[in-house]
Each structure stands twice: as C-alpha cells, then as structure tokens.
Design an enzyme around this catalytic site. Structure first.
Site, PDB file in Angstrom:
ATOM      1  N   GLU A 193       0.830  -1.207   0.000  1.00  0.00           N
ATOM      2  CA  GLU A 193       0.000   0.000   0.000  1.00  0.00           C
ATOM      3  C   GLU A 193       0.863   1.255   0.000  1.00  0.00           C
ATOM      4  OE1 GLU A 193      -1.305  -3.006   1.299  1.00  0.00           O
ATOM      5  OE2 GLU A 193      -2.415  -2.627  -0.548  1.00  0.00           O
ATOM      6  N   ASN A 278      -0.798  -7.429  -4.608  1.00  0.00           N
ATOM      7  CA  ASN A 278      -1.481  -6.511  -5.526  1.00  0.00           C
ATOM      8  C   ASN A 278      -0.505  -5.536  -6.181  1.00  0.00           C
ATOM      9  OD1 ASN A 278      -1.636  -5.608  -2.608  1.00  0.00           O
ATOM     10  ND2 ASN A 278      -1.999  -3.671  -3.628  1.00  0.00           N
ATOM     11  N   ASP A 325      -7.885  -5.019  -5.189  1.00  0.00           N
ATOM     12  CA  ASP A 325      -6.940  -5.369  -4.128  1.00  0.00           C
ATOM     13  C   ASP A 325      -7.056  -6.834  -3.723  1.00  0.00           C
ATOM     14  OD1 ASP A 325      -4.886  -5.127  -2.235  1.00  0.00           O
ATOM     15  OD2 ASP A 325      -6.309  -4.690  -0.636  1.00  0.00           O
TER      16      ASP A 325
END
Lengths: 602, 156
Positions: A193, A278, A325
């Site tokens: 992230e 991801n 995601d």
C-alpha cells in the site's frame, strides 16, 4: 556446489527418498510429530499433525493447562514453534522473541527484544504484525518490522548475524515468517500500500550474505525469469521482460507485488513456492496502458523457483490487472491427491479473489479453478485454456471507471481468505479453510505517488455478504480435486486464524471474538469452544511433551481484521438475522497478546 | 480566511524542525460546527454542508480521501480500530488548527499499547491538498451531522 549437494543427499537419503537435500535439521524436526517445527507444520504447508491423543471423543474435555502473556497488545499473527523441550514465540512490534522451557511451566529461557525506529510503525499498513520465527541449524531466524533479518542462537538468543532487507522510509517493512531450505533463508517484503517493489530474497544462513533476489516486477534479469525456460500455463513464456511491458511507463518500479504470505517447499522437486501481492495503486486506471487493461506482471502470481539460484521454473498469474486489491500472497499448499483417477502432485491455493486453484506443482499446469465461496461475483469463472478470470463489467472497477462507486463486489478487498493459512489432512484428502464472507463497494480515484506515503487511490466500504447467513465468515472443508465445498460452518466474524487438522479427526481454528473452536473433520460439527483473552488472528498449533498432546495458540486481536472490523461494518443493522445482529468486534474483545496452551485432563 | 491561512502556514512551518505545540495546549472541547448552508465553506467556522444526508463536494471528497489515506489505521467512517484512535472522538477536542498540526507534523505517544505513531503527511499531496475536505468530513461525522457510509452529494 554440486559436491555439497551430493554430500547432503547422502546424509538425508533416509529422510527423503529420491529427493535432493532440503535441510537435514528441518526435515528431522518436522518429521517428529511431537514438534511443531515450522509455522505451517511442514515444508508442504499442511498444518496437519499425526498426533491423535486428542480426538473427536475427548476434545470436549480440553482444559487450559498454562498461559503466558507476551506483554504486547497489538495483533498477534503466526504461532508457537516447538522443538524438543523449547517453545519459541514472537510478538508484533517490538518483535520480541521468547524461548520458553516446557519442562518448567514455560519459564523464560531467554528473550530477545530489538530496538527499532518507531517511525516504522505507521508504514505498517495494517497493524504491526509479525508471522513468526523459523528454527533451523541451531538458529532462530526473525524478520523484524524495520527490515532487519536476524539469526539468533537458539540456545541463548544472542544475535549471530543481521542484515537489512529494505528501507522503511520507502514504505518497506517485514512481517512474513522466514523459511529455511539447505543453507538459505527466504525473506519476503511488505508494503504493497506504499508503492514498494516486491521481491523474495535468499540469504546464507551461516553469515547473512545475500545469495539472490527475485523482484516481482521489472526486467527478466531482475525477476529471475528465463522466457525460454520459465513456464506459464504449461509452455515457455516466450516473450521477454513482461514485467516491464505490461505496465504503464515506469509504474512497475512502484508496482507492488509484495511477498508477505507463507512460503512452501517441495523437497522432491526442489522448488519453493510463494505468491505476489497486488499491483501498485488500487486505482486501476493509473496502471492501464493507453486506456486498456494490461497484465501488470508479475503481480498477483504464484511463483515456483529454484532455491539455489532463484530462477523461476514456472509462474501463474491469478488476477491479471487487479481492480479490487485481491492481494495474491496466500499460501500454496503442496499435496498429492487423486484427480480423474490419477495421483497428482498438486499445489492448492485459496486466493483472496475467491477462487480455489489446483495446479500441477511440477509444471504449473492449471487443473481446477472454482469459487470457494458461493457469493464470489467479480468473475463468472476462470477460462481453463488461458487461465484468465472472466471479469464481469458490472463489478469491474476499471470498466465502471474512476470516480464511480462500483457496488456489491464479492469478495471485499479482505478477500474470501486473507493470510490465515488453511490445512490439508492426508487422512481425509480435504482442505480445511478459514474464510471471509464479506462484500464491498469500491470507488477508485487518481492518487499521487510520494515515497514512503500511502499509495492507495480508492475508497471502499465493506458489508457482510448479502442474501446469506448474515455472518462475516465460514470455516469450510474443500475438495481440491473437484473444486467443491464439502461442508461449510458459518461464523459471525471473518475466520482470521490459521487452521489445524489432526490424526485425531479434529480440526481447530480460532475466531475474532477469541474462541478456540474444535470441529469434527467429517462434517464440521462443533465439539469444543473456549474463549481466550483476546481475538485470535494467530495460527493454532499442536505438539507433544512428556507423552501429552497440547494445543497452543496466540491470542491478540488486530491486523487488518482488527482495523476493518473493530467498529463493525456498515449495514450491520439491516435485518441480517441473529448471527449478524451484533457486528462490532469491539463489543466482544480487546487487545492483548496471550499464549494459551490446552490439554486433556490428567 | 486570512488568519486561517496564517495559522496553516504556521503549522506547516513546524515541519522544519520547530518544537511541536504541546497537544494539550491545543485541545479543549470544540463546539459543533454550524452547518450553515447559506455560508461559504470554511474549515474554521463552517467546515461542511450537510442537508438530509447529502454533502457538499469538499466533504464528499473528504470521505474519499479519508478512506484512501487514513482509514487503514483509523478504521472505517472515523470510528477507530485496534490500531489507531477514533477520530470522531478526537475531533471533539481537536479544532481545525490542532488537527492540521498533527496531520502535518505527526505525533508519537507512549501508551499502554506501546508506541503509538502518527506519521507526518506534510509531503503527501493526497492528504495535504485535501486537508480541509478531510477535516470537514470528519467534523460532520463528529458532530453527528453525517451517518456512516458513503454520503450522497448535494446538487451543485
């Protein structure tokens, strides 16, 4: 090198027929069922124990034998390791490791607590978790949050060597449990992230020197891919540098593909297996090429690699061009099962995207891909010829577009299953899987990259799967040959704990409210339930000491589950039925790291 | 408005090494914002417009930006998590300037759960450019003017 290998083969020939040497010490430890020598129980990731003292007839009599507070309140993932008379447990940041004496009611033999820069804490996207230590060759290997990999003396806890695997100022951290094969320890990386570039790295167990690093994106020379040899869907990839050409410009450099899950190893085929996460931002439009979908390789993929060189033998991308995601890092369980009348060496993966994949683990050939939660709706099915999911426009956050709220996508970004590892029982031939039963609305939007800052670019809201039992989780038994659910047991909250199966016919899992649950592996009937001091996101393990079988688990709610569910989800008062009536996890449990050990009455 | 800009500039200047304002000096009980639909949006005096569950453009953007950059620690809808405090509680005592100061400079606290660390977002354009919107959204939530979940937008 070859001589060294031959020597080891000779030594371990009795341990592994026909295979090359894995790690003699690790093989010996894991072949003794009184130990729980690896986080996943064995190299193959079975999380199964041959111990059978605790069985379906007496599991209801289980009682707490002893407990131990870790002194740390954050989310406790992973589980206790037992080798001989010593138990090794670990904590979230500050990443304490304890060696406990099983001959003396868990007296602390030694503890290790590293000093770490507190600025590491906020770049751990979803709590300061750690998934545990690895023990091999008299050393305990720990991957600290601040990217330090350290080898401790298993007898004293003294550091023998340490090495830096990344930089938290770029958003890189370590959370995954190391795995040791021969003289190499494998270390992944977290930070999907934060726009990091994922990799798996092998370090020499004797001195910490780096042997190889395989990036998840970028040119073949850095992804350790040979396009003429590395297989994809049963044939060589053919095209070079797909890790560059399947991205928009330089996005691959911040392309994610982190490797924070569990790693497995086949000693016979001499291959290690792991998944990549991801791709970069959660806003797919920023990863598209000329306005079209593009694969973003090698995010969301399963890799099989040579442990000595890192060279990829095969790769399979589960979710090309992620739009939800569906972080593809979940464990790859290695089992031999009968498919179509033939015994096959397979790899089974329960992906975040809700598909249960069965592949030939030697070639990467796709054998089965079916939904392991019936509510999964983002794709109708996986095309078995191409291996690609057939995405429905209605649930495509790319087709719906930036600044549009795509509604009712199942599963949610938490996945139908997150990192909580499943179990395989060779007795039943089935897989026992802790799952999530949650859907979402997802709105992507433009986001800027700034080093070390969150790189997300989507907002989403989650809710229990509609038109179901109202709960947010299930514990299921799965037939990986047919791709079918055998039975499914609903739970009020997502089942976020690693499962255990045993020769006693009992499967165990933990719940977010804090219950340790024992069920009959045949039909899922509940046989035992006990509430531990905090919610369980750790894994349930078992071991034997002085002739007694024990069950051990770390409680300590937190992680992504604790962040997403502490306050409850939206829509929780909308007639969800009894099981869904009270959705706020904070109404049930609070923080607190505690080891609880169960056994039968004396 | 000018004084607001000065105060933000002062908060940002703190990034360059000046001492942090002690949190308690900034905190008191902050009265609910007026939600005056006829007045211009202003983070100090009138941070949001909410009418029958519908919100102004900035507050809507604040909802989105919060759930991109903040919610992975502070939980959905500002409600807090096992990792970071509920901002719908914090903003009862943090006014806009105190809020901006923490967002810009970050904050560290030693508590029962160990080190609690809020990073500095001073160099994150996804937060700094939308700080007023994020505050407006969280303030509307704090004041009870806005429910959980995705708000609807007011017509322009």
């Amino acid at each position: 090198m070859q001589l060294y290998r031959l020597a080891l083969v000779a030594v371990t020939a009795t341990a592994i027929a026909g295979g090359v040497a894995a790690n003699e010490d690790v093989i010996n430890m894991q072949s003794d069922p009184s130990n729980w020598a690896m986080q996943l129980g064995n190299y193959q990731g079975h999380r199964y124990s041959q111990l059978d003292q605790i069985d379906t007839g007496n599991v209801g009599d289980l009682q707490v034998k002893w407990t131990f507070s870790t002194g740390v309140l954050r989310g406790h993932e992973g589980g206790p390791i037992v080798v001989g008379d010593t138990m090794y447990i670990h904590t979230p940041v500050p990443n304490i490791v304890y060696a406990l004496d099983l001959n003396d009611n868990g007296r602390i033999i030694w503890s290790y607590e590293p000093r770490q820069d507190p600025s590491v804490i906020p770049v751990m996207c979803c709590d300061t978790v750690n998934r545990g230590v690895a023990v091999a060759d008299g050393k305990v290997f720990l991957a600290q949050a601040d990217n330090t990999v350290v080898a401790l003396d298993a007898k004293t806890g003294e550091p023998i060597w340490s090495v830096k695997n990344g930089d938290h100022a770029r958003g890189e951290t370590l959370t995954a449990a190391p795995v040791v094969v021969r003289d190499k320890v494998f270390i992944g990386i977290s930070g999907g992230e934060f726009g990091v570039r994922g990799s798996l790295t092998a370090y020499n167990t004797n001195d910490g020197s780096r042997v190889w690093r395989a990036y998840s994106t970028g040119p073949d020379s850095e992804a350790l891919i040979d396009p003429n040899k590395t297989m994809m869907m049963g044939k060589p990839i053919g095209e070079a540098d797909l890790g560059v050409s399947t991205w928009n410009g330089d996005e691959w450099k911040i392309g994610g593909g982190t490797t924070w899950g569990w790693y497995t190893y086949d000693p016979d085929l001499d291959l290690i297996y792991y998944g990549t996460g991801n791709p970069g931002t959660w806003n797919p439009a920023q990863r598209a090429l000329n306005g079209e979908r593009v694969d973003n390789k090698w995010s969301m993929s399963i890799f099989a690699r040579d442990p000595d060189t890192g060279l990829a033998k095969w790769v399979y991308q589960k979710t090309p061009f992620d739009e939800w995601d569906y972080d593809g890092i979940n464990e790859n369980i290695l089992a031999d099962i009968e498919i179509g009348g033939q015994m096959r060496k397979v790899l089974v993966n329960f992906d975040r995207n809700g598909f249960g994949y069965t592949l030939d683990r030697e070639t990467g050939e796709l054998l089965v891909a079916e939904k392991f939660d019936p509510t999964v709706n983002w794709a109708s099915h996986v095309d078995m010829a191409t291996g690609r999911p057939v995405v429905l426009d209605q649930y495509s956050t790319f087709v719906q577009g930036e600044d549009v709220n795509t509604e009712g996508v199942c599963p949610a970004a938490l996945g139908s299953k997150d990192q909580q590892p499943a179990s395989f029982s060779p007795d039943t031939g089935l897989f026992y899987v802790p799952t999530n039963h949650i859907c979402m609305d997802y709105e992507p939007f433009a986001v800027s990259y700034s080093s070390g800052q969150p790189y997300i670019g989507a907002t989403l809201s989650m809710f229990p799967a509609p038109n179901s039992h109202g709960g947010m989780g299930n514990f299921i038994a799965w037939d990986a040959a047919k791709g079918e659910i055998v039975w499914s047991k609903p739970e009020p909250f997502a089942v976020w704990s690693g499962a255990l199966t045993t020769a006693g016919g009992v499967a165990f899992y933990g719940t977010l409210e804090g219950y340790v649950v024992g069920v009959d592996m045949e039909d899922g009937e509940e046989l035992y339930r006990f509430k531990t001091p905090s919610g369980i996101i750790g894994n349930i393990n078992t071991y034997e000491h002085n002739g007694q079988q024990y069950i051990g688990v770390l409680s300590g709610v937190g992680g992504w589950a604790g962040i997403g569910l502490a306050a409850g989800l939206t829509g929780d008062s909308e007639g969800l039925g009894a099981v869904g009536a009270h959705k706020a996890l904070g109404d049930y449990t609070r923080l607190g790291g505690v080891l609880t050990v169960f056994g039968l009455p004396n | 408005m000018r004084s607001l800009l000065c105060r933000i500039a002062a908060a940002i200047a703190l990034v360059n090494g000046a001492a942090m304002i002690p949190a308690e000096a900034q905190e008191g009980t902050v009265p609910p914002a007026p939600n005056d639909l006829t007045a211009e949006i202003d983070p100090l005096d009138n941070p949001y417009h909410v009418d029958d569950g519908k919100v102004d453009r900035g507050t809507y953007n604040g909802y989105r930006r919060y759930h991109s950059s903040c919610h992975v620690c502070h939980g959905p809808d500002g409600l807090g998590s096992s990792f970071a405090p509920a901002l719908v509680e914090s903003l009862k005592s943090l006014d806009y300037v105190a809020f901006a100061e923490v967002v810009v400079n970050g904050r560290q606290a030693q508590g029962a759960t160990g080190n609690s660390v809020m990073p500095s977002f001073a160099f994150d354009p996804n937060v700094m450019e939308y700080m007023n919107d994020i505050y407006g959204y969280l303030k509307a939530r704090t004041d009870g003017a806005l429910d959980r979940g995705r708000p609807q937008r007011l017509p322009k």
